[in-house]
Enzyme design. Structure first.
Site, PDB file in Angstrom:
ATOM      1  NE  ARG A 259     -48.677 -16.594 -13.692  1.00 40.08           N
ATOM      2  CZ  ARG A 259     -49.598 -17.364 -13.162  1.00 40.08           C
ATOM      3  NH1 ARG A 259     -50.116 -18.743 -13.653  1.00 40.08           N
ATOM      4  NH2 ARG A 259     -50.302 -17.157 -12.088  1.00 40.08           N
TER       5      ARG A 259
ATOM      6  NE  ARG B 276     -55.918 -12.267 -16.003  1.00 40.44           N
ATOM      7  CZ  ARG B 276     -56.889 -12.545 -15.050  1.00 40.44           C
ATOM      8  NH1 ARG B 276     -57.890 -11.956 -14.839  1.00 40.44           N
ATOM      9  NH2 ARG B 276     -56.266 -13.304 -14.095  1.00 40.44           N
TER      10      ARG B 276
ATOM     11  CD  GLU C  68     -52.831  -6.360   3.992  1.00 38.32           C
ATOM     12  OE1 GLU C  68     -52.015  -6.900   3.418  1.00 38.32           O
ATOM     13  OE2 GLU C  68     -53.992  -6.925   4.213  1.00 38.32           O
TER      14      GLU C  68
ATOM     15  CE1 TYR D 154     -47.952 -15.376   0.266  1.00 37.83           C
ATOM     16  CE2 TYR D 154     -48.316 -16.491  -1.840  1.00 37.83           C
ATOM     17  CZ  TYR D 154     -48.639 -15.718  -0.862  1.00 37.83           C
ATOM     18  OH  TYR D 154     -50.005 -15.321  -0.921  1.00 37.83           O
TER      19      TYR D 154
END
Length: 382
Positions: free
Chosen positions: A171, A175, A298, A346
């Site tokens: 998508r 915004r 991470e 996923y």
């Protein structure tokens, strides 16, 4: 009936509970020393912070039944996921919103002005984006792509965005308002006592026996009336056709006094920073107070034979191999492959729970009608 669930994550626990409540005898096995799979949470021994050991998990859904289901087993507290990212020596909000755009370009645009401005930056010559890079260039332009997507994506997937399909960027990630809530879903929150408590509560039933540190072998299948397998699909067949591709994660733990970064998740968009993000776990439980803090850097890399698989890659080569494994699985009687690993997809937690509930209900219907439960309730090829 005598049912075996392989894997004590949400898939195995939810299916097991539904069948146990229907009167079946359920055994749940897991090779790890704990339940809850990659959703496993526990108190950090040094800081007492509730920690997400396999990386952050934020619960979000529009599925009212699933929301009520998890709250039945443990209370949830309100939590809004507000992600920040550091790029080009500045901190911005994600997903890209009106504040991000105005801050990045040094402007004070209204929504309609910003929309027109971003369209002027977009590469409108790209009519039908085929790759991740083309998708980003078409909808946000080169500057935002370079700052927020390119480096992070290369680190996360281990390849250039031009090698990834456009579908990964499903998508438009922009915004044109000041909403910095990472998710759109109606129900969002964190379990007050962690995810492990939820799974333990789901498995707490007189008809369920749980065996941890227990490996599963295919030779056990004839001992049960049915098996639900949530381990790796290729692993069930001992990788005889080759290994499906996954990305794995490495975590570098560190502690500090006070507040390290002021938010739960800070992404790092530039490739020059080797880690993708830092998560500070006490911010996932804002209703608690802790003087000390525990954080995790991470790192994403290719999954090796002895690593924990996290994200299925599902590019061309993997999809071709997946088709072959699905064909093998569909020839196996008495086994249904479920969950993220079993269907090589996923899955967010709410979808995992929804599919587990529906799978269990389908099994009960099949049993009542004397039909055989299919190898997949949800096709990995869909």
């Amino acid at each position: 009936m005598n049912i075996l669930l392989v894997g004590a994550g949400f898939s195995g626990a939810v299916i097991g509970r539904e069948l146990a409540e229907a009167g079946h005898s359920v055994k749940v096995v897991d090779s790890r020393p704990h339940v809850a799979g990659n959703c496993f949470t526990e108190r950090d021994s040094e800081t007492n912070v509730m920690s997400h050991i396999y990386g952050p998990h934020i619960f979000h859904t529009d599925d009212k039944e699933v929301w009520e289901y998890v709250n039945k087993y443990s209370p949830f507290k309100p939590y809004v996921n507000r992600v920040k990212t550091t790029t080009q020596s500045r901190v911005y909000s994600l997903p890209i919103n009106l504040h991000t755009i105005n801050q990045f370009f040094g402007k004070a645009m209204r929504p309609d002005e910003a929309r027109e401005f971003i369209e002027s930056k977009a590469d409108v010559s790209i009519d039908d984006p085929k790759t991740f890079e083309e998708q980003a260039l078409r909808f946000v332009g080169g500057e935002l792509y370079e700052a927020f997507f390119k480096g992070y994506t290369q680190k996360q997937w281990g390849c250039h965005p031009s090698e990834l399909p456009a579908s990964i960027l499903k998508r438009l990630p922009v915004r044109f308002n000041y909403n910095d809530n990472y998710f759109f879903h109606r129900y969002q929150g964190m379990p007050e006592h962690g995810y492990t408590k939820i799974v333990e509560s789901i498995l707490d039933h007189k008809n369920i026996k749980v065996s941890l540190n227990t490996s599963f072998t295919k030779s056990e299948v004839p001992e049960f009336d049915h098996v639900f397998y949530s381990g790796a699909l290729d692993g069930y067949f001992d990788y005889e056709l080759g290994r499906l591709g996954y990305r794995t994660l490495d975590f570098e733990r560190f502690t500090c006094t006070g507040d390290y970064q002021g938010c739960a998740v800070m992404n790092y968009g530039e490739e020059s920073v080797p880690y993708t993000r830092i998560s500070e776990h006490k911010h996932f439980s804002p209703w608690e107070e802790h003087k000390e803090s525990v954080c995790y850097r991470e790192y994403s890399r290719a999954c090796g034979e002895n690593d924990i698989p996290y994200y299925p890659i599902r590019l061309v080569e993997e999809k071709e191999l997946l088709v072959k494994y699905v064909e093998l699985a569909e020839m196996v009687d008495g086994v249904t492959f479920v969950g993220r690993l079993g269907t090589y997809r996923y899955l967010d937690m709410d979808v995992t729970i929804r599919e587990a509930l529906d799978t269990a209900r389908e099994f009960l219907v099949c049993t009542q009608k004397g039909k055989q439960m299919p190898s997949f309730f949800v096709s990995p090829l869909g």
